[in-house]
Motif scaffolding. Sequence first.
Motif, PDB file in Angstrom:
ATOM      1  N   SER A  64      44.978  44.507  52.895  1.00 28.09           N
ATOM      2  CA  SER A  64      45.886  45.414  52.171  1.00 28.09           C
ATOM      3  C   SER A  64      46.200  44.896  50.768  1.00 28.09           C
ATOM      4  CB  SER A  64      47.181  45.601  52.968  1.00 28.09           C
ATOM      5  OG  SER A  64      47.664  44.352  53.431  1.00 28.09           O
ATOM      6  N   ASN A  65      45.249  44.176  50.193  1.00 28.92           N
ATOM      7  CA  ASN A  65      45.425  43.620  48.852  1.00 28.92           C
ATOM      8  C   ASN A  65      44.043  43.373  48.243  1.00 28.92           C
ATOM      9  OD1 ASN A  65      47.330  42.415  46.842  1.00 28.92           O
ATOM     10  ND2 ASN A  65      46.107  40.594  47.237  1.00 28.92           N
ATOM     11  N   PRO A  66      43.842  43.661  46.964  1.00 24.44           N
ATOM     12  CA  PRO A  66      42.496  43.514  46.396  1.00 24.44           C
ATOM     13  C   PRO A  66      41.969  42.087  46.421  1.00 24.44           C
ATOM     14  CG  PRO A  66      44.123  43.928  44.665  1.00 24.44           C
ATOM     15  CD  PRO A  66      44.791  44.191  45.976  1.00 24.44           C
ATOM     16  N   GLY A  67      42.856  41.113  46.162  1.00 22.38           N
ATOM     17  CA  GLY A  67      42.418  39.719  46.191  1.00 22.38           C
ATOM     18  C   GLY A  67      41.954  39.308  47.573  1.00 22.38           C
ATOM     19  N   CYS A  68      42.722  39.712  48.601  1.00 28.14           N
ATOM     20  CA  CYS A  68      42.335  39.414  49.986  1.00 28.14           C
ATOM     21  C   CYS A  68      41.004  40.076  50.317  1.00 28.14           C
ATOM     22  CB  CYS A  68      43.397  39.920  50.957  1.00 28.14           C
ATOM     23  SG  CYS A  68      45.049  39.270  50.693  1.00 28.14           S
ATOM     24  N   LEU A  69      40.839  41.313  49.861  1.00 26.76           N
ATOM     25  CA  LEU A  69      39.608  42.052  50.144  1.00 26.76           C
ATOM     26  C   LEU A  69      38.394  41.337  49.555  1.00 26.76           C
ATOM     27  CD1 LEU A  69      38.143  44.505  51.263  1.00 26.76           C
ATOM     28  CD2 LEU A  69      38.822  45.785  49.231  1.00 26.76           C
ATOM     29  N   LEU A  70      38.493  40.929  48.298  1.00 28.21           N
ATOM     30  CA  LEU A  70      37.383  40.195  47.674  1.00 28.21           C
ATOM     31  C   LEU A  70      37.132  38.866  48.379  1.00 28.21           C
ATOM     32  CD1 LEU A  70      37.811  40.669  43.807  1.00 28.21           C
ATOM     33  CD2 LEU A  70      35.934  41.481  45.246  1.00 28.21           C
ATOM     34  N   GLN A  71      38.213  38.182  48.748  1.00 30.52           N
ATOM     35  CA  GLN A  71      38.076  36.877  49.408  1.00 30.52           C
ATOM     36  C   GLN A  71      37.398  37.012  50.773  1.00 30.52           C
ATOM     37  OE1 GLN A  71      38.513  34.013  48.091  1.00 30.52           O
ATOM     38  NE2 GLN A  71      39.497  32.514  49.427  1.00 30.52           N
ATOM     39  N   MET A  72      37.777  38.029  51.531  1.00 33.75           N
ATOM     40  CA  MET A  72      37.152  38.203  52.841  1.00 33.75           C
ATOM     41  C   MET A  72      35.691  38.645  52.700  1.00 33.75           C
ATOM     42  SD  MET A  72      39.570  37.063  54.552  1.00 33.75           S
ATOM     43  CE  MET A  72      38.765  37.117  56.142  1.00 33.75           C
ATOM     44  N   ARG A  73      35.399  39.449  51.677  1.00 30.57           N
ATOM     45  CA  ARG A  73      33.996  39.790  51.412  1.00 30.57           C
ATOM     46  C   ARG A  73      33.209  38.549  51.015  1.00 30.57           C
ATOM     47  NH1 ARG A  73      34.320  45.531  47.985  1.00 30.57           N
ATOM     48  NH2 ARG A  73      34.744  46.852  49.804  1.00 30.57           N
ATOM     49  N   LEU A  74      33.860  37.699  50.242  1.00 29.54           N
ATOM     50  CA  LEU A  74      33.234  36.438  49.847  1.00 29.54           C
ATOM     51  C   LEU A  74      32.949  35.598  51.093  1.00 29.54           C
ATOM     52  CD1 LEU A  74      34.418  34.358  46.786  1.00 29.54           C
ATOM     53  CD2 LEU A  74      33.735  33.227  48.879  1.00 29.54           C
ATOM     54  N   GLY A  75      33.910  35.585  52.030  1.00 23.86           N
ATOM     55  CA  GLY A  75      33.723  34.839  53.281  1.00 23.86           C
ATOM     56  C   GLY A  75      32.563  35.370  54.093  1.00 23.86           C
ATOM     57  N   ILE A  76      32.404  36.691  54.126  1.00 22.01           N
ATOM     58  CA  ILE A  76      31.283  37.303  54.841  1.00 22.01           C
ATOM     59  C   ILE A  76      29.967  36.875  54.217  1.00 22.01           C
ATOM     60  CG2 ILE A  76      30.133  39.522  55.295  1.00 22.01           C
ATOM     61  CD1 ILE A  76      32.998  40.724  55.621  1.00 22.01           C
ATOM     62  N   GLU A  77      29.895  36.873  52.884  1.00 17.94           N
ATOM     63  CA  GLU A  77      28.695  36.404  52.179  1.00 17.94           C
ATOM     64  C   GLU A  77      28.444  34.926  52.474  1.00 17.94           C
ATOM     65  OE1 GLU A  77      26.485  37.909  50.195  1.00 17.94           O
ATOM     66  OE2 GLU A  77      27.390  39.906  50.172  1.00 17.94           O
ATOM     67  N   LYS A  78      29.489  34.136  52.425  1.00 20.65           N
ATOM     68  CA  LYS A  78      29.394  32.681  52.624  1.00 20.65           C
ATOM     69  C   LYS A  78      28.873  32.344  54.030  1.00 20.65           C
ATOM     70  CE  LYS A  78      32.272  28.671  51.397  1.00 20.65           C
ATOM     71  NZ  LYS A  78      32.455  27.836  52.592  1.00 20.65           N
ATOM     72  N   GLU A  79      29.283  33.160  55.014  1.00 23.43           N
ATOM     73  CA  GLU A  79      28.883  32.914  56.398  1.00 23.43           C
ATOM     74  C   GLU A  79      27.573  33.614  56.762  1.00 23.43           C
ATOM     75  OE1 GLU A  79      30.451  30.976  58.710  1.00 23.43           O
ATOM     76  OE2 GLU A  79      31.861  30.327  57.155  1.00 23.43           O
ATOM     77  N   GLY A  80      27.006  34.384  55.819  1.00 28.15           N
ATOM     78  CA  GLY A  80      25.759  35.085  56.093  1.00 28.15           C
ATOM     79  C   GLY A  80      25.911  36.203  57.115  1.00 28.15           C
ATOM     80  N   LEU A  81      27.057  36.885  57.084  1.00 26.91           N
ATOM     81  CA  LEU A  81      27.356  37.933  58.070  1.00 26.91           C
ATOM     82  C   LEU A  81      27.175  39.343  57.519  1.00 26.91           C
ATOM     83  CD1 LEU A  81      30.541  36.299  59.640  1.00 26.91           C
ATOM     84  CD2 LEU A  81      28.262  36.443  60.668  1.00 26.91           C
ATOM     85  N   GLN A  82      26.481  39.480  56.384  1.00 24.37           N
ATOM     86  CA  GLN A  82      26.243  40.804  55.825  1.00 24.37           C
ATOM     87  C   GLN A  82      25.485  41.646  56.849  1.00 24.37           C
ATOM     88  OE1 GLN A  82      25.227  37.820  54.759  1.00 24.37           O
ATOM     89  NE2 GLN A  82      24.986  37.744  52.538  1.00 24.37           N
ATOM     90  N   GLY A  83      25.906  42.895  57.003  1.00 21.30           N
ATOM     91  CA  GLY A  83      25.259  43.772  57.974  1.00 21.30           C
ATOM     92  C   GLY A  83      25.865  43.682  59.365  1.00 21.30           C
ATOM     93  N   GLN A  84      26.597  42.610  59.641  1.00 21.82           N
ATOM     94  CA  GLN A  84      27.244  42.446  60.947  1.00 21.82           C
ATOM     95  C   GLN A  84      28.750  42.690  60.869  1.00 21.82           C
ATOM     96  OE1 GLN A  84      26.090  38.647  62.870  1.00 21.82           O
ATOM     97  NE2 GLN A  84      24.588  38.450  61.205  1.00 21.82           N
TER      98      GLN A  84
END
Length: 442
Positions: A403-423
């Motif tokens: 519910s915040n743009p910074g959190c949204l970018l950070q969690m997307r960054l985490g998904i990229e970092k963990e290689g979870l794109q598509g999952q």
Amino acid sequence: MNNTEKERIIRQFQEKMDYDELLNCMRCGFCLPTCPTYIESGKNELHSPRGRIALMKAVVDGDIEPDDEVKRSLDMCLGCRACEPVCPSGVKYGHLLEEARDIIYQNKKPSLPVKAVRHLVFEQLFPYQNRMTTLVGLIGFYQRSGLSTLARKTHMLKLLPETMQLMEKALPAIPKGKEIRNRSEHLKPIGDKKKNVAFFNGCLMDTVFMKTNEATKKLLQYAGCDIVIPKTQACCGALHGHSGEKAKAKELAKRNIIAFEQAEIDYIITNAGGCGAFLVDYDHLLKSEPEWHERAKAFTAKIKDITSILVELNFQQESLKLKDEVLTYQDSCHLRNGQKTFIQPRQLLQSIEGSDYVEMKNADRCCGSAGIYNIVESEMSMQILDYKMKETKKTKAKTIVTSNPGCLLQMRLGIEKEGLQGQMRAVHIVDLLLEAYENAHS
């Protein structure tokens, strides 16, 4: 710091810091388990709320000098304010932190590169939405023109720090400048009118996340709101207030009060936890200016998060549907700790048919974004994000809701970092709610 700088800082600490608030800290330690930097630093007291308050008081009392270690301790703080709800004495830690940072940054002479960057960001960019739009438009051109694909293929992005490389991938598709500029200033409800509201655009939300702003307004229309969007509104000032630029934050606050105070409305709606928490603090920010303090109180009384008004208008009783979706929610620190809003987002998510909501362990612990913290304190930010992603994966969620743009970018960054794109995906709650509403009513 040289001796002249230290003397100025000590004098202003003694003049400006709220000594009664410093004394309110009982050193009980209830704040320690809630503080991400204390935990991730190996339980170093210098990086705890209790430790930072002790340092502030010691400077005021003349027991220590405001040296680089003191500044480092304050800089390391996320400003998430998770310590405030658990404090038995109700210490307003966020206010103390902002005042201390402002004193240090206004009296310590920065290096020329730092001075130039701060001037560009705080003085020349964020206060002017047209300049933000131009800058974001350039990023959009970079995405659409093929330059982004070229930069990745030629490994040019390797020249950037790892966090910035991941952030480039985590950015949403940026709208064109024409789309950002050409929008309505008044929207009528869809169906019966229930409330008159104004919408606070924000900076990043109205450029990088413009589609989320549009989704927010659409939800408000579906919920029965007549919406005005004052054209003269400005940046909320949170970035300035949290970064030792209090005078500029006050200037922006006054611009926003003027922009909204003539509107005949029930509420001012926000959809960014960080913005909302700073907006509701305008009365504190302007407390020393009697001619503005009362106007600020009237302004802050109308601030309401999008999830709060949707629940108030019983939107959770509408038909909302998704297909085979497992959801989890990452609290915005400032929405939870600043605006005291955390039940409403969960009520809305749990009302969506065809989805399972799974509560994340320590969902209220900061994700490590904290404005520009993930850029200026990248190492600590990534440590905190690693913990957050570990807990996220345990939920087996396909969708992380924020519910915040910074959190949204950070969690997307985490998904990229963990290689979870598509999952796994990360979405703002209003985008998900609009998707669920339109699925149910299509």
